[in-house]
Design a protein around this motif. Structure first.
Motif, mmCIF file in Angstrom:
data_model
loop_
_atom_site.group_PDB
_atom_site.id
_atom_site.type_symbol
_atom_site.label_atom_id
_atom_site.label_comp_id
_atom_site.label_asym_id
_atom_site.label_seq_id
_atom_site.Cartn_x
_atom_site.Cartn_y
_atom_site.Cartn_z
ATOM 1 N N LEU A 52 2.121 29.972 -31.907
ATOM 2 C CA LEU A 52 2.898 31.004 -31.021
ATOM 3 C C LEU A 52 1.854 31.727 -30.453
ATOM 4 O O LEU A 52 1.734 32.222 -29.492
ATOM 5 C CB LEU A 52 3.696 31.675 -31.895
ATOM 6 C CG LEU A 52 4.583 32.743 -31.200
ATOM 7 C CD1 LEU A 52 5.712 32.009 -30.421
ATOM 8 C CD2 LEU A 52 5.285 33.849 -32.259
ATOM 9 N N ALA A 53 0.783 32.067 -31.329
ATOM 10 C CA ALA A 53 -0.384 32.970 -30.894
ATOM 11 C C ALA A 53 -1.100 32.202 -29.853
ATOM 12 O O ALA A 53 -1.676 32.947 -28.813
ATOM 13 C CB ALA A 53 -1.277 33.299 -31.928
ATOM 14 N N ARG A 88 0.212 41.545 -36.457
ATOM 15 C CA ARG A 88 1.548 40.663 -36.367
ATOM 16 C C ARG A 88 2.373 41.291 -35.273
ATOM 17 O O ARG A 88 2.936 40.282 -34.538
ATOM 18 C CB ARG A 88 2.046 40.155 -37.695
ATOM 19 C CG ARG A 88 1.020 39.778 -38.573
ATOM 20 C CD ARG A 88 1.840 39.236 -40.094
ATOM 21 N NE ARG A 88 2.858 38.661 -39.993
ATOM 22 C CZ ARG A 88 2.988 37.458 -39.797
ATOM 23 N NH1 ARG A 88 1.686 36.624 -39.772
ATOM 24 N NH2 ARG A 88 3.974 36.646 -39.975
ATOM 25 N N MET A 113 0.771 40.471 -32.119
ATOM 26 C CA MET A 113 0.825 39.020 -31.539
ATOM 27 C C MET A 113 2.140 38.507 -31.350
ATOM 28 O O MET A 113 2.363 37.478 -31.195
ATOM 29 C CB MET A 113 -0.089 38.333 -32.639
ATOM 30 C CG MET A 113 -0.549 36.846 -32.384
ATOM 31 S SD MET A 113 -1.535 36.722 -30.885
ATOM 32 C CE MET A 113 -0.354 36.507 -29.559
ATOM 33 N N THR A 114 3.168 39.281 -31.588
ATOM 34 C CA THR A 114 4.676 38.936 -31.306
ATOM 35 C C THR A 114 5.175 37.819 -32.299
ATOM 36 O O THR A 114 5.944 37.297 -32.374
ATOM 37 C CB THR A 114 4.956 38.315 -30.252
ATOM 38 O OG1 THR A 114 4.607 36.974 -29.947
ATOM 39 C CG2 THR A 114 4.515 39.288 -29.006
ATOM 40 N N LEU A 115 4.357 38.071 -33.645
ATOM 41 C CA LEU A 115 4.749 37.332 -34.812
ATOM 42 C C LEU A 115 5.878 38.055 -35.555
ATOM 43 O O LEU A 115 6.813 37.318 -36.374
ATOM 44 C CB LEU A 115 3.703 36.986 -35.837
ATOM 45 C CG LEU A 115 2.607 36.063 -35.117
ATOM 46 C CD1 LEU A 115 1.276 36.126 -36.035
ATOM 47 C CD2 LEU A 115 3.080 34.795 -34.601
ATOM 48 N N MET A 157 -5.293 35.821 -31.579
ATOM 49 C CA MET A 157 -5.461 36.106 -33.133
ATOM 50 C C MET A 157 -6.259 35.061 -33.833
ATOM 51 O O MET A 157 -6.322 33.819 -33.417
ATOM 52 C CB MET A 157 -4.127 36.082 -33.504
ATOM 53 C CG MET A 157 -3.914 36.868 -35.064
ATOM 54 S SD MET A 157 -2.495 37.588 -35.087
ATOM 55 C CE MET A 157 -2.269 37.969 -36.690
#
Lengths: 225, 261
Positions: free
Chosen positions: A126-127, B49, B52-54, B95
């Motif tokens: 995703l990153a 996080r 980073m859109t986690l 990241m």
């Protein structure tokens, strides 16, 4: 004078060829089904998920023999009632029943293996801005496949042995041929012993092939390949 | 140069009943190197996080490059961000993870080229050239064809840094990049990060327990405790004359930890 069991070999080998074809085709169908519905069970779409669960539960929760009879005997009658020709050649009915059945067990294997991939892998994907599809095909599945291989090996061997059931819809596999010879000669002990060894031999070869495949797809793993 | 590249505006983050970030506000300017320190569980990693859109947020607005990250401009005010918006915004960020999270089934080279080729649409040859430059930067040119498990932790983390840089982010997030490493491997990773900190365009946000390193490379230190910024300032200010009791206490305990090793 040649021992009489030698004479049984040609028809049995002819049957073995049918058994081999059934095993290969239905295992192939099973793998396709396993991936479709194993991934489907993890889908975010509730309809796809429900359909996958239904498929898996129905085919795991009913007898393979009954599934086979249903496809071969009941489906044509159902078709007749609604005016469509749904008669299946025995080979097709056999491959379908075996493949759908093994696919249902395989789907659970696929699901489990996909879920065993470390969550950090999804986060990294995703990153790096992979789409969910790219993540599934490029990151998750390649790591899940080696995880699935031992269980798939077991399923393939189980599938090989299950092909014996198709003799009951008069498909000329190894078991069917053995039955024919036995009806003719009444030489049960010799024929069934030969049959056991032939299935066992085929299973050994299949297991060896699966081992090779397992090593091949897991080359990147520590301590392997 | 004056507009912040990152802005947290009253950001709230909860995990169940537990409030991790409690109406958090801070700005980071373009090119700034900022280190977040604080006790574990203080919400420092959560900040990265979220960027980073986690992890999503429960309240407030996060801005990246002047645009809301987790929201979009709708007809009347802000609405939750679509996947397409998140995908676009993510392109600005990279990241580096505590556990490296390299792809174990790919060689070092492919770890670095995969996303530029598939996500940015770079040609294979171009991605490869770029990857080789980056491997040289992190001192791993000889290891391009190895698999991650054949490398030490420090080497893996340097690949992780190269992989993140290959996407050409404006902002690079480091989430405890040396915490999973054996002590003798920490230096090589810190060297690479230190080298990067001299790049004036790259904004860096770092969470670490390496206090001396934070002091060397940071323009600014944020001290977090219980989801809030307790104190912030230049490294000289914060490390030599902390204003708050809580900061002094934390720095003292970190010093004890280092001395105990």
């Amino acid at each position: 004078m040649t021992p009489h069991w030698i004479e049984y070999l040609p028809p049995l080998i002819e049957g073995a060829w049918v058994t081999l074809q059934l095993t290969v085709f239905s295992t192939f169908l099973g793998v396709v089904m396993a991936f479709l519905f194993g991934v489907g069970k993890l889908s975010h779409n509730p309809f796809i998920r429900a359909f996958s669960v239904a498929y898996i539960e129905v085919f795991r929760g009913t007898s393979l023999l009954v599934q086979l009879f249903w496809l071969y005997f009941a489906l044509p009658l159902t078709g007749q009632a609604i005016g469509i020709d749904l008669r299946l050649p025995p080979v097709v009915a056999g491959v379908l029943a075996l493949g759908l059945n093994i696919g249902a067990y395989g789907a659970e294997v696929v699901r489990g293996a996909i879920q065993s991939v470390h969550p950090g892998q999804h986060e990294a994907a995703l990153a790096l801005n992979f789409t969910p599809r790219q993540t599934m095909l490029g990151v998750t599945i390649p790591q899940a496949v080696p995880e699935m291989m031992p269980a798939f090996g077991n399923l393939a061997v189980q599938n090989l042995k299950d092909t014996a059931l198709v003799s009951l819809i008069s498909l000329g596999d190894m078991t069917f041929r053995a039955e024919q010879i036995r009806n003719f000669t009444q030489d049960s002990t010799v024929i069934y012993t030969m049959l056991l060894f032939m299935y066992f031999g085929m299973a050994l070869v299949l297991t060896a092939i699966m081992r090779l495949l397992e090593r091949r797809v897991g080359q990147w793993r520590p301590g392997k390949g | 140069m004056n507009d912040p590249i990152i802005r947290f505006d009253n950001v709230v983050k909860r995990f169940g009943d537990h409030t991790v970030l409690d109406e958090l506000n801070f700005d980071i300017r373009k090119g700034e190197k900022v280190t977040i320190i604080g006790p574990s569980g203080s919400g420092k990693s959560t900040v990265l996080r979220i960027l980073m859109t986690l992890e999503g947020i429960e309240g407030g607005v996060v801005h990246v490059g002047g645009e809301p990250l987790w929201h979009e401009h709708g007809p009347v005010g802000l609405v939750p961000a679509s996947q397409a918006h998140l995908h676009r915004m993510r392109g600005q960020l990279g990241m580096v993870f505590q556990q490296f999270n390299l792809f174990p089934h790919m060689t070092v080279l492919r770890n670095i080229t995969e996303a530029p080729v598939k996500v940015l649409g770079l040609g294979k040859a171009e991605a490869r050239d770029r990857a080789e430059e980056l491997l040289e930067l992190v001192g791993l040119s000889d290891h391009a064809q190895k698999y991650p498990h054949q490398l030490s932790g420090g080497q893996q983390q340097r690949v992780g840094i190269a992989r993140a840089l290959a996407m050409r982010p404006n902002i690079l997030l480091f989430d405890e990049p040396t915490s999973a490493l054996d002590p003798e491997l920490v230096g090589e990773v810190l060297n690479v990060i230190g080298q990067l900190s001299e790049e004036h365009d790259l904004t860096m946000l770092l969470v670490t327990h390496e206090m001396r390193f934070a002091r060397e490379i940071s323009d600014r230190i944020l001290f977090f405790d219980q989801g809030r910024i307790v104190e912030e300032g230049s490294p000289a200010q914060l490390f030599t004359s902390p204003q708050r009791e809580r900061t002094r206490e934390f720095l003292g305990s970190e010093l004890d930890r280092v001395l105990a090793v």
